[in-house]
Design a protein around this motif. Structure first.
Motif, short mmCIF file in Angstrom:
data_model
loop_
_atom_site.label_atom_id
_atom_site.label_comp_id
_atom_site.label_asym_id
_atom_site.label_seq_id
_atom_site.Cartn_x
_atom_site.Cartn_y
_atom_site.Cartn_z
N LYS A 16 0.84 -1.20 0.00
CA LYS A 16 0.00 0.00 0.00
C LYS A 16 0.88 1.25 0.00
O LYS A 16 0.74 2.13 -0.83
N THR A 17 1.81 1.33 0.96
CA THR A 17 2.65 2.51 1.09
C THR A 17 3.54 2.68 -0.13
O THR A 17 3.67 3.78 -0.67
N ASP A 40 -1.74 6.20 8.22
CA ASP A 40 -1.31 5.02 8.97
C ASP A 40 -0.42 5.46 10.13
O ASP A 40 0.61 6.11 9.92
N ASN A 44 4.88 5.17 7.67
CA ASN A 44 5.84 4.71 6.66
C ASN A 44 5.88 5.62 5.44
O ASN A 44 6.94 5.85 4.86
N ASP A 124 -2.93 6.86 2.03
CA ASP A 124 -2.29 5.59 2.38
C ASP A 124 -2.96 5.06 3.65
O ASP A 124 -2.78 5.64 4.73
#
Ligand code: ATP
Ligand code: ATP
Ligand code: MG
Ligand code: MG
Lengths: 255, 255
Positions: A16-17, A40, A44, A124
């Motif tokens: 995802k990131t 998140d 990250n 994200d």
């Protein structure tokens, strides 16, 4: 009004990131102004763009709880045209704090409604289907799902699809899984091909033609504080994300 | 009283479930009776042991909310001596439901206090630091952290360590990170060695000597409904988990 792309999947570690960082970089390099929202608590995406821990206040937590103006929460990054709302440590407590708030699913949507000058916003999401991800899905105009080419990742898709359907029914009629991007595809492992074939038969055209290969250069990039598009622009991973960004611009007529 | 091992890391995809399944299998094969608690709404541990979706009610959600007796929630698995409390779909809503409950952090500890005849209980936590993982840390007598040999995974360790400290201060003085196991170690990628060296300098003896290599056979095993220890007992991943289980038994004098 902007395209707001929620990048979501409750399965952990599926890319995802990495997808948010490199899609954002590629679209910014093509001349668009892009804003990444690091929703998140791990932060990250903020680390991947080299935002120091000391420069993350105020950030996403302050903007969704209305404690700070959005302008104060936006940071420029090393990529021209790419900006980020970083994740502060307080974001970790947000899920529990939000539960008793009225309109708890709309906090991010409300914050982003004041954003000016960004045709593309990329969210994200954390690896869960809790209140932070719900906020991402409610604020989104489209949902992009990175799917790691592994068995456990395939299993989680139906739970994710049901959650998106629920969000569309109760909070945001634009919440639709518009795209699935296959990540960490490994030619030497026939499991990758099985997962890819399954995903295409189930989601059809929604699966991007571009497949992101598993590539060591991608996993090295974060330790240099750069998306792989900057760290090694000729690597297989970077070239694939460039093509994927092209495909996404074509789908949404972004130019 | 039993050893209750919480396998926790908010970073997604680091090998929590794979470690729970194979550690559980190896300890059961050595003659111990082992119970796995699938505390992750994704239900990957339940799938990895081939528990059909139709046979997961009642399971973990019903046992932590006190709606069912523990005995009704325990299932035998294909591995002799290994049992599991599977995750039902309702577990996805538990985090929000638990917030307003008195003693919301103690629900799992209360449920497990009635367990008889299992010297080892292994809790597979979801990729977050929310109420489900908190319940796992409060119920635990020891915490085991799988650490993927990648940069983003290393970054999350301090946040996890702080959470464990907080749990020890307020809820459970036995909550201590007793072990860290390096996972998906790739000899060809010098990032793996950097992360391993960093972890050993920071956590010292707590890092297991056994390192789990990245191995395709491990990622294939779930699609056959078996832990890699059963799917391919001679593979590098299976042999490593066997050694790791041996190391863990020695640390806790489990025999
Ligand atoms: N194509 C790729 N090839 C090799 N490694 C990759 C690739 N994409 C991502 N990675 C690495 O895999 C790990 C997981 O990726 P990433 O952190 O982007 O996933 P995520 O879904 O955001 O994880 P989380 O669920 O924890 O938020 C990271 O260490 C990342 O560097
Ligand atoms: N040593 C290994 N070699 C290769 N693949 C592995 C290894 N360990 C785990 N995997 C694979 O990597 C993926 C992530 O592992 P796993 O699901 O166990 O992690 P997790 O931490 O439980 O994920 P989540 O955060 O979603 O709960 C799975 O597809 C698994 O099969
Ligand atoms: Mg991420
Ligand atoms: Mg898991």
């Amino acid at each position: 009004s902007p395209h707001i792309i929620a990048i979501a999947n409750q399965k952990g570690g599926v890319g995802k990131t990495t997808t948010a960082l490199n899609l954002g970089t590629a679209l910014a390099q093509s001349g668009l102004r892009v804003l990444i929202v690091d929703l998140d608590p791990q932060g990250n995406a903020s680390t991947g763009l080299d935002i120091p821990r000391s420069d993350r206040q105020p950030g996403c937590y302050n903007s969704i709880t209305g404690r700070a103006e959005l302008d104060e929460c936006i940071r420029a990054t090393q990529v021209e045209g790419l900006f980020i709302i970083p994740a502060e440590p307080d974001l970790a407590g947000a899920e529990i704090e939000l539960v008793d708030q009225p309109n708890r699913e709309f906090c991010l949507q409300r914050a982003l409604s004041h954003v000016q000058g960004f045709p593309v916003i990329i969210i994200d999401c954390p690896p869960s289907l809790g209140l932070l991800t719900l906020n991402g899905l409610v604020a989104a105009t489209t949902v992009l799902v990175p799917l790691q080419c592994e068995f456990f990742a395939l299993e989680g898709l139906s739970q994710l699809a049901q959650t998106v359907d629920r969000v569309r029914g109760s909070f945001n009629q634009r919440a639709v899984i518009e795209g699935i991007v296959l990540t960490m595809y490994d030619r030497r492992n026939n499991l990758s091909e099985l997962v890819a074939a399954d995903a295409r038969s189930f989601f059809g055209q929604r699966v991007y033609e571009t497949v992101i290969p598993r590539s060591v250069r991608v996993s090295e990039a974060p330790s240099h504080g750069k998306p792989v598009m900057l760290y090694d622009p000729r690597s297989a991973g970077a070239l694939a994300y460039g093509k994927m960004a092209q495909e996404l611009s074509d789908r949404f007529h972004l130019r």
